[in-house]
Design an enzyme around this catalytic site. Structure first.
Site, mmCIF file in Angstrom:
data_model
loop_
_atom_site.group_PDB
_atom_site.id
_atom_site.type_symbol
_atom_site.label_atom_id
_atom_site.label_comp_id
_atom_site.label_asym_id
_atom_site.label_seq_id
_atom_site.Cartn_x
_atom_site.Cartn_y
_atom_site.Cartn_z
ATOM 1 N N ASP A 1 36.004 -47.042 3.747
ATOM 2 C CA ASP A 1 36.452 -46.637 2.418
ATOM 3 C C ASP A 1 36.253 -45.146 2.169
ATOM 4 O O ASP A 1 36.986 -44.324 2.684
ATOM 5 C CB ASP A 1 35.742 -47.505 1.377
ATOM 6 N N HIS B 1 37.782 -55.158 -1.658
ATOM 7 C CA HIS B 1 36.606 -55.294 -2.524
ATOM 8 C C HIS B 1 36.461 -56.726 -3.054
ATOM 9 O O HIS B 1 35.564 -57.439 -2.635
ATOM 10 C CB HIS B 1 36.601 -54.281 -3.672
#
Length: 462
Positions: A325, A274
């Site tokens: 994810d 991220h």
């Protein structure tokens, strides 16, 4: 016997060509790009009407989260923030048995394969039974995920995740009871997993301290030292949410990036997942360490995390990989294009990543979708260069999305137009796992997944 895979168009090592094929040895490694005339002893596998490209890399995945796809999109089911959405995630984490996890992972991996993904980094933090107690074999759930990947045929790096606490000065969370291990148990179980899977051609293992929030600094340093000594990739969630930075400042007086840099944790084998809420100075620190950032645009958009500053990373030469994810959608090329499109929305300009260091935008984004992900997982691949594994996909040039594609436009068409419906064949180590969109285990995998999904939904209704 070597094989020559002969498509209409071929993209290898960044160059698109016509009239040549990919020569693959009996060991599943690329021997080179050549014509049929120059490989008279090879078995020719004709791929008419198709383009052959490097396989896509998914550097960050939580397969079990596929269970609640599209079922937590409203405020009532999914909450209004990342932190409330986690309650749905905990419910799925608490539900799955080892066999359930195998079936969910298998369906998720098959969907990845159908989307052109040939390698996945599974960030795995489900360790204990439903009561939070270790299984007699502590790696039981990791074994099930690996078994699922091998069943489907996808290459996997199992990123075994350390998770010791709910956060700074926070009581243990019951939803996390399947995640927790002591630092000693974690390192022992990681080493055991490494030993068992040593030498497996399509299975590797990495280390993954979940986050600065979930792993105290002294343990984070232990895990990083272990990974370095064993030459493992090291992955960590970092600065996905501003609250992470605030909590780290409260505990250590530094942000997560500043803290990990100051302790020498970041290096070229480290991938930061991220890394959205970083300052300009922190991006410089990441660049200086040579670390990779794994951006997950679909999940970050889905959870309202924020826009990853991909332009800043590009200017500083930080490698960027992509991950699916939470499995809200499985489409690495969609993630690639959204990496640019998110910036366009925020800055109201076009072509923001184009010509950074004089590199075309499609070249940059396709590398992020392929070889950058392989590198983040500690695997040589993603270019179809000689000696690399022959992990590749083919795309139907007669698919509506690909009509008119030629060699000159192939990379750009792949990044900005290619949809999952165009993916025809997928090979890992030269073995065709998906042939004309068909996988031999597809019906069984679908059926077993549906059974798990129905029980999960029935439990919710009780």
């Amino acid at each position: 016997m070597s094989q020559l895979f002969l498509p209409d168009l071929l993209l290898a090592e960044g160059h698109a060509q016509e009239g040549v094929g990919l020569l693959v040895g009996s060991d599943g490694a690329v021997l080179g790009v050549t014509s049929k005339q120059n490989a008279p002893n090879a078995e020719v596998v004709y791929l008419p009407g198709k383009a052959l490209l490097p396989g896509l890399a998914n550097a960050h995945s939580h397969t079990f989260q596929r269970l609640f796809r599209a079922r937590a999109e409203g405020r009532i089911q999914g909450g209004d923030t990342f932190w409330t959405w986690r309650e749905q995630m905990y419910r799925a984490a608490g539900f799955v048995s080892p066999e359930d996890l195998f079936n969910v992972a298998r369906a998720t991996f098959l969907e990845m394969l159908a989307a052109g993904i040939t390698v996945v980094g599974e960030f795995h933090y489900l360790h204990n039974d439903r009561n939070g107690q270790p299984y007699a074999e502590p790696n039981t759930l990791a074994f099930e995920v690996i078994r699922a990947a091998e069943s489907v045929g996808i290459r996997i790096c199992l990123l075994r995740t350390a998770y010791l606490r709910a956060g700074f000065q926070r009581a243990s969370h019951p939803g996390q009871r399947r995640f927790y291990e002591s630092s000693d148990d974690y390192l022992h179980n990681l080493e055991s997993l490494l030993h068992i899977h040593a030498g497996r051609s399509t299975v590797s293992v990495g280390a993954a301290p979940h986050s600065v929030r979930a792993v105290p600094l002294n343990v984070l340093e232990e895990v990083a030292a272990f990974a370095r000594a064993k030459k493992l990739p090291l992955h960590i969630h970092i600065s996905e949410q501003p609250e992470e930075n605030e909590a780290c400042l409260a505990e250590y007086g530094q942000t997560p990036v500043a803290l990990t840099v100051s302790r020498g944790i970041l290096d070229q084998s480290t991938t930061l997942v991220h890394a959205i809420h970083l300052t300009g100075g922190e991006f410089h620190q990441v660049a200086g360490a040579g670390s990779t950032i794994c951006s997950c645009p679909t999940t970050e958009r889905n959870l309202g995390d924020g826009v990853f500053p991909a332009d800043t990373a590009a200017r500083l030469g930080i490698p960027v990989a992509f991950g699916t994810d939470s499995q809200a959608q499985i489409d690495i090329l969609e993630d690639a294009r959204q990496n640019e499109y998110h910036l366009r929305l925020a800055q109201r300009e076009r072509g923001i990543l184009d010509q950074t260091d004089d590199e075309a935008i499609a070249t940059r984004l396709f590398r992020s979708a392929t070889s950058a992900g392989y590198k983040a997982l500690g695997i040589s691949g993603g270019n179809l260069a000689p000696g690399e594994p022959a992990d590749f996909v083919t795309a139907d040039l007669n698919d509506y999305a690909m009509l008119g594609t030629d060699a000159a436009s192939l990379a750009s068409q792949a990044v900005f137009a290619l949809g999952r419906s165009a993916i025809c064949d997928v090979a890992v180590a030269g073995k065709l796992l998906l042939r004309d969109r068909q996988h031999p285990l597809a019906e069984e995998i679908r059926s077993r997944y549906r059974q798990v999904q129905r029980r999960f939904q029935h439990q919710e209704g009780q």
